[in-house]
Design a protein around this motif. Structure first.
Motif, PDB file in Angstrom:
ATOM      1  N   MET A   1       0.848  -1.198   0.000  1.00  0.00           N
ATOM      2  CA  MET A   1       0.000   0.000   0.000  1.00  0.00           C
ATOM      3  C   MET A   1       0.878   1.241   0.000  1.00  0.00           C
ATOM      4  O   MET A   1       1.806   1.359   0.801  1.00  0.00           O
ATOM      5  N   LEU A   2       0.572   2.173  -0.897  1.00  0.00           N
ATOM      6  CA  LEU A   2       1.309   3.423  -0.945  1.00  0.00           C
ATOM      7  C   LEU A   2       0.993   4.280   0.273  1.00  0.00           C
ATOM      8  O   LEU A   2      -0.058   4.138   0.901  1.00  0.00           O
ATOM      9  N   ALA A   3       1.895   5.191   0.562  1.00  0.00           N
ATOM     10  CA  ALA A   3       1.733   6.036   1.746  1.00  0.00           C
ATOM     11  C   ALA A   3       0.421   6.811   1.705  1.00  0.00           C
ATOM     12  O   ALA A   3      -0.303   6.890   2.697  1.00  0.00           O
ATOM     13  N   ARG A   4       0.099   7.404   0.545  1.00  0.00           N
ATOM     14  CA  ARG A   4      -1.124   8.219   0.479  1.00  0.00           C
ATOM     15  C   ARG A   4      -2.370   7.362   0.668  1.00  0.00           C
ATOM     16  O   ARG A   4      -3.373   7.821   1.213  1.00  0.00           O
ATOM     17  N   GLN A   5      -2.323   6.087   0.208  1.00  0.00           N
ATOM     18  CA  GLN A   5      -3.464   5.193   0.393  1.00  0.00           C
ATOM     19  C   GLN A   5      -3.621   4.827   1.860  1.00  0.00           C
ATOM     20  O   GLN A   5      -4.731   4.778   2.386  1.00  0.00           O
ATOM     21  N   ARG A   6      -2.483   4.571   2.510  1.00  0.00           N
ATOM     22  CA  ARG A   6      -2.529   4.255   3.940  1.00  0.00           C
ATOM     23  C   ARG A   6      -3.066   5.462   4.724  1.00  0.00           C
ATOM     24  O   ARG A   6      -3.893   5.313   5.634  1.00  0.00           O
ATOM     25  N   GLN A   7      -2.623   6.645   4.350  1.00  0.00           N
ATOM     26  CA  GLN A   7      -3.087   7.860   5.024  1.00  0.00           C
ATOM     27  C   GLN A   7      -4.583   8.078   4.822  1.00  0.00           C
ATOM     28  O   GLN A   7      -5.286   8.525   5.733  1.00  0.00           O
ATOM     29  N   VAL A   9      -6.818   5.723   4.429  1.00  0.00           N
ATOM     30  CA  VAL A   9      -7.513   4.753   5.297  1.00  0.00           C
ATOM     31  C   VAL A   9      -7.462   5.218   6.747  1.00  0.00           C
ATOM     32  O   VAL A   9      -8.460   5.120   7.483  1.00  0.00           O
ATOM     33  N   ILE A  10      -6.316   5.739   7.165  1.00  0.00           N
ATOM     34  CA  ILE A  10      -6.187   6.247   8.536  1.00  0.00           C
ATOM     35  C   ILE A  10      -7.161   7.399   8.770  1.00  0.00           C
ATOM     36  O   ILE A  10      -7.840   7.461   9.806  1.00  0.00           O
ATOM     37  N   LEU A  11      -7.256   8.304   7.811  1.00  0.00           N
ATOM     38  CA  LEU A  11      -8.171   9.437   7.938  1.00  0.00           C
ATOM     39  C   LEU A  11      -9.619   8.971   7.996  1.00  0.00           C
ATOM     40  O   LEU A  11     -10.416   9.467   8.807  1.00  0.00           O
ATOM     41  N   GLU A  12      -9.959   8.001   7.142  1.00  0.00           N
ATOM     42  CA  GLU A  12     -11.318   7.476   7.142  1.00  0.00           C
ATOM     43  C   GLU A  12     -11.661   6.860   8.504  1.00  0.00           C
ATOM     44  O   GLU A  12     -12.752   7.071   9.037  1.00  0.00           O
ATOM     45  N   GLU A  13     -10.721   6.117   9.075  1.00  0.00           N
ATOM     46  CA  GLU A  13     -10.948   5.492  10.376  1.00  0.00           C
ATOM     47  C   GLU A  13     -11.070   6.557  11.474  1.00  0.00           C
ATOM     48  O   GLU A  13     -11.928   6.454  12.365  1.00  0.00           O
ATOM     49  N   ALA A  14     -10.218   7.607  11.403  1.00  0.00           N
ATOM     50  CA  ALA A  14     -10.283   8.683  12.401  1.00  0.00           C
ATOM     51  C   ALA A  14     -11.624   9.392  12.344  1.00  0.00           C
ATOM     52  O   ALA A  14     -12.226   9.714  13.387  1.00  0.00           O
ATOM     53  N   ARG A  15     -12.133   9.623  11.134  1.00  0.00           N
ATOM     54  CA  ARG A  15     -13.429  10.298  11.005  1.00  0.00           C
ATOM     55  C   ARG A  15     -14.575   9.393  11.446  1.00  0.00           C
ATOM     56  O   ARG A  15     -15.571   9.866  12.002  1.00  0.00           O
ATOM     57  N   ARG A  16     -14.428   8.093  11.207  1.00  0.00           N
ATOM     58  CA  ARG A  16     -15.494   7.150  11.566  1.00  0.00           C
ATOM     59  C   ARG A  16     -15.598   6.986  13.068  1.00  0.00           C
ATOM     60  O   ARG A  16     -16.700   7.007  13.639  1.00  0.00           O
ATOM     61  N   ALA A 209     -13.318  15.084  -7.917  1.00  0.00           N
ATOM     62  CA  ALA A 209     -13.104  15.166  -6.477  1.00  0.00           C
ATOM     63  C   ALA A 209     -11.959  14.253  -6.065  1.00  0.00           C
ATOM     64  O   ALA A 209     -12.004  13.049  -6.338  1.00  0.00           O
ATOM     65  N   ASP A 210     -10.954  14.809  -5.402  1.00  0.00           N
ATOM     66  CA  ASP A 210      -9.862  13.955  -4.928  1.00  0.00           C
ATOM     67  C   ASP A 210     -10.322  13.170  -3.696  1.00  0.00           C
ATOM     68  O   ASP A 210     -11.388  13.434  -3.123  1.00  0.00           O
ATOM     69  N   HIS A 211      -9.512  12.194  -3.301  1.00  0.00           N
ATOM     70  CA  HIS A 211      -9.939  11.245  -2.269  1.00  0.00           C
ATOM     71  C   HIS A 211     -10.221  11.890  -0.914  1.00  0.00           C
ATOM     72  O   HIS A 211     -10.992  11.344  -0.121  1.00  0.00           O
ATOM     73  N   THR A 212      -9.628  13.053  -0.630  1.00  0.00           N
ATOM     74  CA  THR A 212      -9.851  13.688   0.672  1.00  0.00           C
ATOM     75  C   THR A 212     -11.255  14.260   0.802  1.00  0.00           C
ATOM     76  O   THR A 212     -11.680  14.616   1.903  1.00  0.00           O
ATOM     77  N   LYS A 213     -11.993  14.361  -0.308  1.00  0.00           N
ATOM     78  CA  LYS A 213     -13.358  14.902  -0.248  1.00  0.00           C
ATOM     79  C   LYS A 213     -14.355  13.872   0.283  1.00  0.00           C
ATOM     80  O   LYS A 213     -15.466  14.239   0.668  1.00  0.00           O
ATOM     81  N   TRP A 214     -13.965  12.592   0.277  1.00  0.00           N
ATOM     82  CA  TRP A 214     -14.902  11.563   0.738  1.00  0.00           C
ATOM     83  C   TRP A 214     -15.119  11.696   2.250  1.00  0.00           C
ATOM     84  O   TRP A 214     -14.184  11.807   3.031  1.00  0.00           O
ATOM     85  N   ASP A 239     -11.196   1.770  -0.321  1.00  0.00           N
ATOM     86  CA  ASP A 239     -12.012   0.750  -0.984  1.00  0.00           C
ATOM     87  C   ASP A 239     -13.499   0.916  -0.693  1.00  0.00           C
ATOM     88  O   ASP A 239     -14.341   0.731  -1.578  1.00  0.00           O
ATOM     89  N   ALA A 240     -13.847   1.261   0.543  1.00  0.00           N
ATOM     90  CA  ALA A 240     -15.259   1.406   0.896  1.00  0.00           C
ATOM     91  C   ALA A 240     -15.910   2.525   0.101  1.00  0.00           C
ATOM     92  O   ALA A 240     -17.064   2.411  -0.338  1.00  0.00           O
ATOM     93  N   ALA A 241     -15.166   3.593  -0.101  1.00  0.00           N
ATOM     94  CA  ALA A 241     -15.690   4.720  -0.883  1.00  0.00           C
ATOM     95  C   ALA A 241     -15.822   4.336  -2.351  1.00  0.00           C
ATOM     96  O   ALA A 241     -16.795   4.711  -3.019  1.00  0.00           O
TER      97      ALA A 241
END
Length: 263
Positions: A1-7, A9-16, A209-214, A239-241
């Protein structure tokens, strides 16, 4: 997994869940403690999380927060460039298109120099400036009137009235956020109304829309996810998005962004 992809997922988990722990993330991703801390540093530097002892908490912006154009233009530049190039391939010579205000749509406007014979309608001062400076001579640019917002969009009754009388082949829409339920949103209610008029003027809708908009939700819905014929985003989207957008939007186009993995 690339760094930006890992980040992402981390952001998605933090928001969830509201917060993440370094120890949990180390176990989940199988990387070092230092790698996770670098990821959190990146997210904190972008104002998306707040680092705390042992982890980080999510920073959830208000639904009416509206950063200015200059502030947004320096964020996710590589992703915006990749999205813009991919979205520009959808434009055919001799067509009439609409381009909303936004830094990603502004980036896309710069990628249209090779497409001749376009008629372009926009409510963005920045987009109009880019198109005016283009070397492409066979082009008509229409700038709606209206009241200027912090994102350099022209909005309000004048813009809405002019858009209701137009019939466009494609509309390219930049958004503040996208999520299941609220759909594609903006933090400015006047801009939401104007963008809805722009969407209604087009036969097909392409959302950029870039991935941070999700997961971001503004106060005003522009369109439901189902209304998008195409969503163009980058490969940092979780992946969920991807599953949610693939199930509800017409087509999901993923732009690849070259980035070396860290850690």
């Amino acid at each position: 997994m690339l760094a930006r992809q890992r980040q992402a997922v981390i952001l998605e988990e933090a928001r969830r869940s509201g917060a993440v722990r370094v120890a949990d993330l180390v176990t989940r991703f199988g990387v070092s403690d230092m790698t996770i801390r670098r990821d959190l540093d990146v997210l904190a530097g972008r104002g998306l999380v707040e680092k705390v002892y042992g982890g980080a908490t999510a920073i959830l912006g208000q639904s009416t927060d509206e950063p200015g154009f200059e502030a947004k233009s320096v964020q996710q530049q590589a992703q915006k460039e990749a999205i813009a190039e991919l979205a520009a391939t959808l434009v055919r010579p001799g067509t009439a298109i609409g381009i909303s205000a936004g830094t990603t749509t502004w980036t896309m406007a710069r990628a249209l120099d090779a497409v001749p014979g376009l008629t372009i309608v926009t409510n963005s001062i920045r987009v109009a400036d880019v198109l005016r400076e283009s070397p492409q001579p066979e082009r008509t640019v229409v700038l709606t009137g209206g009241v200027r917002t912090p994102s350099d969009a022209l909005v309000g009754a004048v813009a809405v009235h002019s858009l209701h009388r137009l019939h466009l082949d494609l509309v390219f829409l930049g958004v503040h956020g996208m999520a299941e339920g609220p759909g594609f949103t903006t933090p400015n209610m006047d801009e939401g109304e104007t963008n809805r008029a722009l969407v209604e003027s087009g036969r097909s809708l392409v959302v950029l829309a870039d991935h941070t908009k999700w997961g971001i939700v503004g106060i005003s819905t522009i369109a439901d996810l189902e209304e998008a014929d195409v969503v163009v985003t980058d490969d940092g989207l979780p992946d969920a998005a991807r599953e949610a957008l693939s199930a509800r939007a017409g087509e999901l186009m993923i732009a690849s962004v070259d980035e070396a993995e860290d850690g």
